[in-house]
Design an enzyme around this catalytic site. Structure first.
Site, PDB file in Angstrom:
ATOM      1  N   GLY A 204       0.842  -1.189   0.000  1.00  0.00           N
ATOM      2  CA  GLY A 204       0.000   0.000   0.000  1.00  0.00           C
ATOM      3  C   GLY A 204       0.879   1.241   0.000  1.00  0.00           C
ATOM      4  O   GLY A 204       1.599   1.470  -0.969  1.00  0.00           O
TER       5      GLY A 204
ATOM      6  N   SER B  13       6.780  -4.296  -1.718  1.00  0.00           N
ATOM      7  CA  SER B  13       6.332  -2.981  -2.151  1.00  0.00           C
ATOM      8  C   SER B  13       6.413  -2.009  -0.961  1.00  0.00           C
ATOM      9  O   SER B  13       7.481  -1.855  -0.375  1.00  0.00           O
ATOM     10  CB  SER B  13       4.922  -3.078  -2.745  1.00  0.00           C
ATOM     11  OG  SER B  13       4.579  -1.919  -3.450  1.00  0.00           O
ATOM     12  N   TRP B  14       5.300  -1.378  -0.562  1.00  0.00           N
ATOM     13  CA  TRP B  14       5.342  -0.563   0.652  1.00  0.00           C
ATOM     14  C   TRP B  14       5.741  -1.419   1.860  1.00  0.00           C
ATOM     15  O   TRP B  14       6.404  -0.944   2.776  1.00  0.00           O
ATOM     16  CB  TRP B  14       3.995   0.117   0.905  1.00  0.00           C
ATOM     17  CG  TRP B  14       3.856   0.585   2.325  1.00  0.00           C
ATOM     18  CD1 TRP B  14       3.095   0.018   3.299  1.00  0.00           C
ATOM     19  CD2 TRP B  14       4.538   1.696   2.944  1.00  0.00           C
ATOM     20  NE1 TRP B  14       3.241   0.701   4.488  1.00  0.00           N
ATOM     21  CE2 TRP B  14       4.117   1.736   4.295  1.00  0.00           C
ATOM     22  CE3 TRP B  14       5.440   2.642   2.485  1.00  0.00           C
ATOM     23  CZ2 TRP B  14       4.581   2.701   5.193  1.00  0.00           C
ATOM     24  CZ3 TRP B  14       5.908   3.605   3.377  1.00  0.00           C
ATOM     25  CH2 TRP B  14       5.481   3.627   4.714  1.00  0.00           C
TER      26      TRP B  14
ATOM     27  N   ASP C  81       9.240  -4.760 -13.403  1.00  0.00           N
ATOM     28  CA  ASP C  81       8.379  -4.098 -12.433  1.00  0.00           C
ATOM     29  C   ASP C  81       8.185  -2.648 -12.858  1.00  0.00           C
ATOM     30  O   ASP C  81       9.127  -1.849 -12.833  1.00  0.00           O
ATOM     31  CB  ASP C  81       9.029  -4.176 -11.044  1.00  0.00           C
ATOM     32  CG  ASP C  81       8.110  -3.713  -9.926  1.00  0.00           C
ATOM     33  OD1 ASP C  81       7.230  -2.874 -10.181  1.00  0.00           O
ATOM     34  OD2 ASP C  81       8.304  -4.173  -8.787  1.00  0.00           O
TER      35      ASP C  81
ATOM     36  N   HIS D 100       5.467  -6.586 -10.806  1.00  0.00           N
ATOM     37  CA  HIS D 100       5.490  -6.141  -9.420  1.00  0.00           C
ATOM     38  C   HIS D 100       4.724  -7.056  -8.466  1.00  0.00           C
ATOM     39  O   HIS D 100       5.112  -7.202  -7.303  1.00  0.00           O
ATOM     40  CB  HIS D 100       4.882  -4.734  -9.338  1.00  0.00           C
ATOM     41  CG  HIS D 100       4.887  -4.141  -7.965  1.00  0.00           C
ATOM     42  ND1 HIS D 100       6.033  -3.706  -7.336  1.00  0.00           N
ATOM     43  CD2 HIS D 100       3.872  -3.918  -7.082  1.00  0.00           C
ATOM     44  CE1 HIS D 100       5.743  -3.227  -6.143  1.00  0.00           C
ATOM     45  NE2 HIS D 100       4.436  -3.347  -5.961  1.00  0.00           N
TER      46      HIS D 100
END
Length: 332
Positions: free
Chosen positions: A53, A120-121, A274, A302
């Site tokens: 996120g 990711s986050w 990605d 990704h």
């Protein structure tokens, strides 16, 4: 192969579905209650999973990257999203609140240290937590590295990724009047926090759709239409963090402090194609981090659900379990 078939084929690499042996809400004492679950072996090697996120949530599939005989798997929904409360709230919601939440969860569960697993986050938060509390981290296992820099935000929200995906980029950009398109993060911020829930949800779906459209190398460019409640939390929180540059003291904070990870082994699993978090950042991080193993996955984007990424992450976690003498790999 389309996006959905790519997601289905990733399942063959995962462990069978598993239910939690513990689910609870932890009151952080400042108006936020955090959903936490545990699955696998209660006496196994602890691993905490940090979802993406900001504003995503943990899912049942995230439990399946770990041998349930070997690992004690801890998952939680970060502030404002998933089953945590209040939903879609940005009050008292910063990177440093999340770092403190991880510490509160660790203490509540009686865990001394653990493997931190994030994408990711979630990779960003893993790195920030590791830099802040290196004594609590046994290893870092990261996917789709995002370093929360202005250059990365400019790439994704300033037209860089749109050079490769002009159709979904046009849909995302053209939601905003032309005179505001010079700063789409700020323009979306005004609408995601307008106070009109219908307007917020409409722009949240557009925000989420742009990201979803680029998540998989198998994508046809359609980002789908996320459920309103999910999209609103996802978009509001993500935008809130991006407007505030991740609440970090300086641009490039992670690389500037990577020396604090020198004694922590790490693995990065990175999709070669990605489009959301370009591989250059993962490479830069690996260059600056002595005990880091960077694994570039060809024909992968990704998403966690990319077949090559799922296969490699399971392989990494099986190898760690074997090195720790916990279990022979699950029979396949």
């Amino acid at each position: 192969m389309d996006k959905n078939s790519g997601q289905k084929s990733a399942v063959q690499y995962l462990y069978p579905p598993i239910d939690p042996f513990d689910q609870r809400m932890i009151d952080m004492g400042d108006g936020h209650k955090i959903y936490v679950e545990q699955c696998g072996n209660p006496r196994g090697l602890p691993v905490i999973v940090l979802h993406g996120g900001p504003g995503g949530a943990c899912s049942p599939a995230m439990r399946r990257y770990f041998d349930p005989r070997a690992y004690r798997v801890v998952l939680f929904d970060q502030r404002g999203c998933g089953r945590s409360q209040p939903h879609a709230s940005v009050e008292g919601n910063t990177t440093w609140h999340l770092v403190r939440d991880i510490e509160a969860i660790r203490e509540a569960l009686g865990i001394e240290d653990f493997i931190v697993f994030g994408g990711s986050w979630g990779a960003t938060l893993s790195l920030i937590y590791g830099i802040s509390h290196p004594e609590r981290v046994r290893r870092l296992v990261l996917r789709g590295v995002f370093m929360m820099t202005q250059a990365e935000l400019d790439w994704f929200y300033g037209g860089g990724a749109g050079q490769f995906w002009p159709e979904p980029w046009a849909r995302f950009r053209d939601m905003i009047p032309e005179d505001e398109q010079g700063d789409l993060i700020a323009a979306y911020h005004r609408r995601l926090f307008s106070g009109n829930v219908l307007e917020e949800t409409r722009f949240a779906r557009a925000w989420a759709s742009w990201e979803n459209a680029l998540a998989s190398v198998y994508s046809n460019g359609s980002g789908g239409d996320a459920p309103g409640d999910y999209a609103r939390a996802f978009a509001r929180l993500e935008n809130h963090y991006f407007v505030n540059a991740g609440f970090l003291e300086e641009d490039g904070w992670i690389l500037n402090n990577v020396d604090r990870l020198a004694d922590i082994p790490g693995v990065i699993v990175q999709g070669r194609y990605d489009m959301i978090c370009p591989p250059r950042r993962a490479w830069e991080l690996a260059q600056a981090w002595p005990d880091c193993d960077l694994r570039m996955i060809r024909n992968a984007g990704h998403a966690l659900s990319e077949p090559g990424i799922s296969a490699e992450l399971v392989r990494v976690m099986d190898k760690i379990a074997a090195e720790e003498g916990l279990q022979d790999p699950w029979p396949r």
